[in-house]
Write a protein that holds these residues in place. Structure first.
Motif, PDB file in Angstrom:
ATOM      1  N   HIS A  48       0.847  -1.322   0.025  1.00  0.00           N
ATOM      2  CA  HIS A  48       0.062   0.136   0.052  1.00  0.00           C
ATOM      3  C   HIS A  48       0.777   1.355  -0.157  1.00  0.00           C
ATOM      4  O   HIS A  48       0.412   2.156   0.426  1.00  0.00           O
ATOM      5  N   ALA A  49       2.043   1.175  -0.503  1.00  0.00           N
ATOM      6  CA  ALA A  49       2.946   2.223  -0.497  1.00  0.00           C
ATOM      7  C   ALA A  49       2.309   3.651  -1.020  1.00  0.00           C
ATOM      8  O   ALA A  49       2.957   4.615  -0.760  1.00  0.00           O
ATOM      9  N   ALA A  50       1.730   3.398  -2.032  1.00  0.00           N
ATOM     10  CA  ALA A  50       1.153   4.436  -2.657  1.00  0.00           C
ATOM     11  C   ALA A  50       0.264   5.429  -2.016  1.00  0.00           C
ATOM     12  O   ALA A  50       0.127   6.578  -2.463  1.00  0.00           O
ATOM     13  N   GLU A  51      -0.504   4.982  -0.825  1.00  0.00           N
ATOM     14  CA  GLU A  51      -1.314   5.673   0.099  1.00  0.00           C
ATOM     15  C   GLU A  51      -0.538   6.741   1.023  1.00  0.00           C
ATOM     16  O   GLU A  51      -0.918   7.536   1.579  1.00  0.00           O
ATOM     17  N   LEU A  52       0.733   6.732   1.249  1.00  0.00           N
ATOM     18  CA  LEU A  52       1.630   7.458   2.003  1.00  0.00           C
ATOM     19  C   LEU A  52       2.056   8.846   1.110  1.00  0.00           C
ATOM     20  O   LEU A  52       2.191   8.980  -0.131  1.00  0.00           O
ATOM     21  N   PRO A  53       1.874   9.911   2.102  1.00  0.00           N
ATOM     22  CA  PRO A  53       2.558  11.262   1.467  1.00  0.00           C
ATOM     23  C   PRO A  53       3.850  11.120   1.134  1.00  0.00           C
ATOM     24  O   PRO A  53       4.383   9.952   1.478  1.00  0.00           O
ATOM     25  N   ASP A  54       4.422  12.203   0.888  1.00  0.00           N
ATOM     26  CA  ASP A  54       5.994  12.115   0.434  1.00  0.00           C
ATOM     27  C   ASP A  54       6.278  11.103  -0.530  1.00  0.00           C
ATOM     28  O   ASP A  54       7.516  10.602  -0.390  1.00  0.00           O
ATOM     29  N   GLN A  55       5.525  10.895  -1.511  1.00  0.00           N
ATOM     30  CA  GLN A  55       6.070   9.995  -2.533  1.00  0.00           C
ATOM     31  C   GLN A  55       7.508  10.335  -3.321  1.00  0.00           C
ATOM     32  O   GLN A  55       7.586  11.444  -3.496  1.00  0.00           O
ATOM     33  N   GLY A  56       8.240   9.409  -3.384  1.00  0.00           N
ATOM     34  CA  GLY A  56       9.500   9.425  -3.952  1.00  0.00           C
ATOM     35  C   GLY A  56      10.744  10.078  -3.201  1.00  0.00           C
ATOM     36  O   GLY A  56      11.501  10.445  -3.609  1.00  0.00           O
ATOM     37  N   VAL A  57      10.364  10.204  -2.010  1.00  0.00           N
ATOM     38  CA  VAL A  57      11.432  10.922  -0.904  1.00  0.00           C
ATOM     39  C   VAL A  57      11.931   9.735  -0.162  1.00  0.00           C
ATOM     40  O   VAL A  57      11.211   8.746   0.179  1.00  0.00           O
ATOM     41  N   GLY A  58      13.258   9.769   0.053  1.00  0.00           N
ATOM     42  CA  GLY A  58      14.133   8.679   0.748  1.00  0.00           C
ATOM     43  C   GLY A  58      13.517   8.547   2.185  1.00  0.00           C
ATOM     44  O   GLY A  58      13.597   9.619   2.953  1.00  0.00           O
ATOM     45  N   ILE A  59      13.337   7.507   2.574  1.00  0.00           N
ATOM     46  CA  ILE A  59      12.686   7.073   4.032  1.00  0.00           C
ATOM     47  C   ILE A  59      13.676   6.253   4.776  1.00  0.00           C
ATOM     48  O   ILE A  59      14.150   5.242   4.056  1.00  0.00           O
ATOM     49  N   THR A  60      13.914   6.514   6.171  1.00  0.00           N
ATOM     50  CA  THR A  60      14.801   5.843   6.705  1.00  0.00           C
ATOM     51  C   THR A  60      14.281   5.706   8.216  1.00  0.00           C
ATOM     52  O   THR A  60      13.561   6.807   8.843  1.00  0.00           O
ATOM     53  N   TYR A  61      14.437   4.717   9.096  1.00  0.00           N
ATOM     54  CA  TYR A  61      14.038   4.617  10.367  1.00  0.00           C
ATOM     55  C   TYR A  61      12.734   4.786  10.664  1.00  0.00           C
ATOM     56  O   TYR A  61      12.424   5.418  11.509  1.00  0.00           O
ATOM     57  N   PRO A  62      11.691   3.984   9.950  1.00  0.00           N
ATOM     58  CA  PRO A  62      10.343   4.422  10.454  1.00  0.00           C
ATOM     59  C   PRO A  62       9.938   3.513  11.687  1.00  0.00           C
ATOM     60  O   PRO A  62      10.241   2.312  11.724  1.00  0.00           O
ATOM     61  N   ILE A  63       9.417   4.141  12.640  1.00  0.00           N
ATOM     62  CA  ILE A  63       8.927   3.752  13.876  1.00  0.00           C
ATOM     63  C   ILE A  63       7.628   3.972  14.179  1.00  0.00           C
ATOM     64  O   ILE A  63       7.053   5.083  13.439  1.00  0.00           O
ATOM     65  N   VAL A  64       6.566   3.233  14.497  1.00  0.00           N
ATOM     66  CA  VAL A  64       5.295   3.457  14.721  1.00  0.00           C
ATOM     67  C   VAL A  64       4.705   3.025  15.767  1.00  0.00           C
ATOM     68  O   VAL A  64       5.051   2.012  16.592  1.00  0.00           O
ATOM     69  N   THR A  65       3.489   3.619  16.133  1.00  0.00           N
ATOM     70  CA  THR A  65       2.760   3.092  17.378  1.00  0.00           C
ATOM     71  C   THR A  65       1.267   3.346  17.180  1.00  0.00           C
ATOM     72  O   THR A  65       0.954   4.251  16.441  1.00  0.00           O
TER      73      THR A  65
END
Length: 433
Positions: free
Chosen positions: A157-174
């Motif tokens: 479901h990656a297309a649902e996120l904002p900031d498409q095409g921007v490098g992402i690192t260290y995702p933490i979620v709660t």
């Protein structure tokens, strides 16, 4: 499906000495370790890839239905030694395990290149029972998978996120008490700065949005460590700073709080701050000490922070972190910190030798705080420390298990759920204590 047999262990930890404090007026002593609390340990019945190791990740989620459910996001072996395949191991209240692979757009299990310390998964369950996993990103576009409904396939479901095409690192979620999710990550791959951003999953609308760029500064990179949401819905963030573009050694461990009802960000004293905060305007828990330098040299041997975790006592943050000072002999010692009097009180939890980049911290009104850490060597390497009057006492948290990494979440029944990778033997263990 075959049900793995749980094994209960109880043992005594080796004596831990040389407990010191960073607070000049505090005592520097310790008591002998007590016998280990009863811990249930089970080997997760799925092969684990050796790349399944990190310090920043949030790979555990729990849910109370007819009993306690546990979800472990982890890396399985890939088609080659240099690849891995993310999956979820699900444990139901009867102790039965099931496996949920992360599926790409072709319907096959997703596979990515190994990148230790970066390409590891984080998982959360929203209020509607959907599972969300962020996996294998080191300055990559979103790699995000979720279920459409409880029990469904975990799909791209990656297309649902904002900031498409921007490098992402260290995702933490709660997960928030109302069923929403909050996600923090380092965003961008610039050589001059890499800020931290906060995102929200609106559970009712099933939609992601950007909350804010919470931290960023020229020539600095943000390293998210942990986040939690209190009963009032306020989001508590823990993060480190490093010289841009990137390094294994960071500085100025910091705290920030966000109130969704007002949109404001504040420090631990409740003072509203302007975001993105910078190193100069952050609520710094561990400031620079003698000899500490901003460096991108991964052979740097000076003072530095490396890994930290957060829990809440009501709405008060409690923090565990690792810090290497000029007088530590090269060891990363384990510390505990909490806000008091407009600043932070810091205590030494463990200073008896080298530790691994793996921490956990939980809080309970009756048992107070537990700080979990991993020693650099030994038969039992995972320990839990409890504090009283500034003195911390440790005991083995996983007797008989040679785990060398760690993650911890407390479930709604007040149990600490331990995620215990044994990288040397490609095994993952579930613990409950």
């Amino acid at each position: 499906m075959r049900r793995p047999t749980a094994r209960a262990y109880a043992a005594s930890a080796a004596a831990l000495t040389a407990l010191l404090t960073l607070v000049p007026a505090a005592r520097a002593d310790s008591t002998a370790p007590t016998a280990a609390a009863a811990t249930v340990i089970e080997k997760v019945p799925y092969a684990m890839d050796s790349s399944n190791q990190a310090a920043w990740w949030t790979p555990v989620a729990t849910y109370k239905g007819r009993g306690q459910y546990t979800y472990f996001a982890f890396n399985e072996p890939g088609s080659t030694a240099a690849t891995h395949r993310p999956a979820i191991a699900r444990r139901d209240p009867d102790g039965v395990w099931s496996r949920l692979p992360l599926l790409d757009q072709s319907g096959q299990q997703a596979e990515f290149a190994d990148d230790n310390g970066h390409n590891q998964p984080s998982v959360a369950r929203d209020g509607s029972g959907r599972l969300h996993v962020f996996a294998s990103m080191h300055a990559d576009a979103w790699r995000y998978f979720r279920t459409e409904a409880p029990g469904g396939d975990v799909t791209d479901h990656a297309a649902e996120l904002p900031d498409q095409g921007v490098g992402i690192t260290y995702p933490i979620v709660t997960t928030a008490p109302n069923g929403d999710l909050y996600l923090a990550a380092r965003v961008g791959a610039g050589a001059d700065q890499r800020p931290g951003k906060l995102y929200r999953w609106d559970n009712a609308a099933a939609r992601w949005s950007v909350v804010a760029t919470f931290a960023g500064a020229l020539n600095r990179s943000v390293y998210p460590d942990d986040l939690m949401v209190d009963a009032a819905g306020r989001v508590h963030l823990l993060y480190e700073w490093a010289k841009a573009p990137a390094t294994g050694f960071r500085h100025q461990l910091s705290y920030l709080r966000h109130d969704p009802s007002t949109g404001a960000f504040a420090d631990s004293a409740g003072t509203v701050v302007t975001t993105p905060v910078t190193p100069a305007t952050s609520d710094v828990i561990q400031d620079l000490t003698a000899g500490e330098e901003w460096s991108i040299d991964n052979a740097y041997t000076g003072p530095a922070v490396q890994s930290a975790k957060l829990t809440l006592d009501g709405s008060t943050p409690k923090v565990a972190y690792r810090y290497r000072s000029a007088d530590s002999g090269g060891d990363f010692r384990v510390y505990y910190a909490y806000p008091s009097g407009g600043g932070w009180v810091r205590q030494t939890v463990y200073a008896g030798g080298q530790t691994a980049a793996a921490l956990g911290i939980t809080w309970d009104q009756t048992d107070a705080g537990r700080v979990y850490y991993v020693t650099g060597s030994g038969t039992d390497r995972v320990f839990a420390a409890t504090g009283s009057g500034g003195t911390w006492t440790s005991q083995s948290a996983a007797p008989g298990v040679s785990a060398d990494r760690l993650a911890v979440r407390r479930d709604s029944d007040g149990n600490d759920v331990l995620y215990l990778p044994d990288v040397a033997h490609n095994s993952l263990y579930y613990g409950r204590r």
